[in-house]
Design a protein around this motif. Sequence first.
Motif, PDB file in Angstrom:
ATOM      1  N   PHE A 105      64.363 -21.674  48.206  1.00 44.65           N
ATOM      2  CA  PHE A 105      63.651 -20.451  47.823  1.00 44.65           C
ATOM      3  C   PHE A 105      62.290 -20.821  47.227  1.00 44.65           C
ATOM      4  O   PHE A 105      62.064 -20.670  46.029  1.00 44.65           O
ATOM      5  N   PRO A 106      61.371 -21.297  48.075  1.00 46.84           N
ATOM      6  CA  PRO A 106      60.078 -21.758  47.551  1.00 46.84           C
ATOM      7  C   PRO A 106      59.218 -20.612  47.030  1.00 46.84           C
ATOM      8  O   PRO A 106      59.109 -19.567  47.664  1.00 46.84           O
ATOM      9  N   LEU A 107      58.659 -20.830  45.857  1.00 44.79           N
ATOM     10  CA  LEU A 107      57.714 -19.865  45.298  1.00 44.79           C
ATOM     11  C   LEU A 107      56.993 -20.476  44.118  1.00 44.79           C
ATOM     12  O   LEU A 107      57.410 -21.482  43.559  1.00 44.79           O
ATOM     13  N   ASP A 108      55.894 -19.853  43.759  1.00 44.49           N
ATOM     14  CA  ASP A 108      55.133 -20.202  42.560  1.00 44.49           C
ATOM     15  C   ASP A 108      55.281 -19.015  41.621  1.00 44.49           C
ATOM     16  O   ASP A 108      54.790 -17.929  41.921  1.00 44.49           O
ATOM     17  N   PRO A 109      55.955 -19.177  40.470  1.00 41.48           N
ATOM     18  CA  PRO A 109      56.169 -18.033  39.582  1.00 41.48           C
ATOM     19  C   PRO A 109      54.875 -17.403  39.074  1.00 41.48           C
ATOM     20  O   PRO A 109      54.873 -16.244  38.663  1.00 41.48           O
ATOM     21  N   ASP A 110      53.766 -18.134  39.120  1.00 40.00           N
ATOM     22  CA  ASP A 110      52.491 -17.571  38.677  1.00 40.00           C
ATOM     23  C   ASP A 110      51.913 -16.594  39.706  1.00 40.00           C
ATOM     24  O   ASP A 110      51.026 -15.813  39.377  1.00 40.00           O
ATOM     25  N   VAL A 111      52.414 -16.651  40.939  1.00 41.23           N
ATOM     26  CA  VAL A 111      51.922 -15.789  42.016  1.00 41.23           C
ATOM     27  C   VAL A 111      52.973 -14.757  42.423  1.00 41.23           C
ATOM     28  O   VAL A 111      52.641 -13.666  42.860  1.00 41.23           O
ATOM     29  N   ALA A 112      54.238 -15.117  42.264  1.00 43.29           N
ATOM     30  CA  ALA A 112      55.347 -14.261  42.715  1.00 43.29           C
ATOM     31  C   ALA A 112      55.369 -12.933  41.962  1.00 43.29           C
ATOM     32  O   ALA A 112      54.847 -12.818  40.855  1.00 43.29           O
ATOM     33  N   GLY A 113      55.974 -11.955  42.593  1.00 40.82           N
ATOM     34  CA  GLY A 113      56.131 -10.647  41.977  1.00 40.82           C
ATOM     35  C   GLY A 113      57.542 -10.134  42.158  1.00 40.82           C
ATOM     36  O   GLY A 113      58.269 -10.597  43.037  1.00 40.82           O
ATOM     37  N   ILE A 114      57.935  -9.199  41.340  1.00 40.50           N
ATOM     38  CA  ILE A 114      59.263  -8.598  41.432  1.00 40.50           C
ATOM     39  C   ILE A 114      59.086  -7.135  41.778  1.00 40.50           C
ATOM     40  O   ILE A 114      58.262  -6.444  41.175  1.00 40.50           O
ATOM     41  N   GLY A 115      59.862  -6.676  42.764  1.00 38.60           N
ATOM     42  CA  GLY A 115      59.812  -5.269  43.147  1.00 38.60           C
ATOM     43  C   GLY A 115      60.073  -4.372  41.951  1.00 38.60           C
ATOM     44  O   GLY A 115      60.852  -4.713  41.060  1.00 38.60           O
ATOM     45  N   ALA A 116      59.418  -3.230  41.922  1.00 37.91           N
ATOM     46  CA  ALA A 116      59.484  -2.342  40.760  1.00 37.91           C
ATOM     47  C   ALA A 116      60.801  -1.594  40.632  1.00 37.91           C
ATOM     48  O   ALA A 116      61.175  -1.185  39.544  1.00 37.91           O
ATOM     49  N   ASN A 117      61.506  -1.403  41.721  1.00 37.64           N
ATOM     50  CA  ASN A 117      62.740  -0.614  41.663  1.00 37.64           C
ATOM     51  C   ASN A 117      63.957  -1.501  41.468  1.00 37.64           C
ATOM     52  O   ASN A 117      64.217  -2.384  42.271  1.00 37.64           O
ATOM     53  N   LEU A 118      64.681  -1.255  40.392  1.00 38.93           N
ATOM     54  CA  LEU A 118      65.941  -1.951  40.164  1.00 38.93           C
ATOM     55  C   LEU A 118      67.011  -1.279  41.007  1.00 38.93           C
ATOM     56  O   LEU A 118      66.986  -0.067  41.202  1.00 38.93           O
ATOM     57  N   ARG A 119      67.950  -2.053  41.494  1.00 41.49           N
ATOM     58  CA  ARG A 119      69.044  -1.508  42.281  1.00 41.49           C
ATOM     59  C   ARG A 119      70.348  -1.875  41.583  1.00 41.49           C
ATOM     60  O   ARG A 119      70.627  -3.059  41.387  1.00 41.49           O
ATOM     61  N   ALA A 120      71.120  -0.881  41.205  1.00 36.89           N
ATOM     62  CA  ALA A 120      72.393  -1.130  40.532  1.00 36.89           C
ATOM     63  C   ALA A 120      73.381  -1.732  41.511  1.00 36.89           C
ATOM     64  O   ALA A 120      73.532  -1.260  42.630  1.00 36.89           O
ATOM     65  N   VAL A 121      74.038  -2.818  41.103  1.00 40.72           N
ATOM     66  CA  VAL A 121      75.057  -3.491  41.910  1.00 40.72           C
ATOM     67  C   VAL A 121      76.436  -3.165  41.350  1.00 40.72           C
ATOM     68  O   VAL A 121      77.376  -2.931  42.080  1.00 40.72           O
TER      69      VAL A 121
END
Length: 187
Positions: A105-121
């Motif tokens: 799961f390659p990523l740079d946390p300084d560039v990555a973003g998280i989707g605004a909508n939470l989804r209940a599991v």
Amino acid sequence: MTPGENSFPEQGSEEAAAQAEVAIAAFKFLSAVYRGDLIQAWGYMHPILCLCWAQAWVEANRESLIASGHDPERTAHALASSAGGNHELWEHFARVMLHEMREAFPLDPDVAGIGANLRAVALDTELLYVHPLPPTSGVWEPDEFLEAYPLVMNLNDDRWTVLNWGYDAIPIPGFPPILDGASLGND
């Protein structure tokens, strides 16, 4: 300030604050993993995920662990509960797990973003999507496809912890552990 002028309704601001708490905890975990600090990341992980990662590593190294006198089940539990990485095998375990997570799961946390909508599991369990790269135009376009990795968060003892990274399932401990949910319901 007049109503509607740069203000949120009370319920909206409470929801935004709750979402921010989840995202902040997720980013702390991601930052630790991608900086190479599994000890710090461990502090943001749910105990079930800690156990599953330890079991996965033990399962992959079962023969050599047994040959060197380690009991696989005890070793997995000791690694999972290792405070500050004090287990004799922690360094090997951490090196492999961090490498595998960063490769898968390659990523740079300084560039990555998280989707605004939470989804209940499930109760107190939310699914987030981590986007390794922002949209090329800088703005999310309708129907635009961008790679995203699932991250499952769980409210555990009044704080948000990472319950799974890279898979959208609730992990199940065992030998081998089930992280991706692929074998669920296949009895």
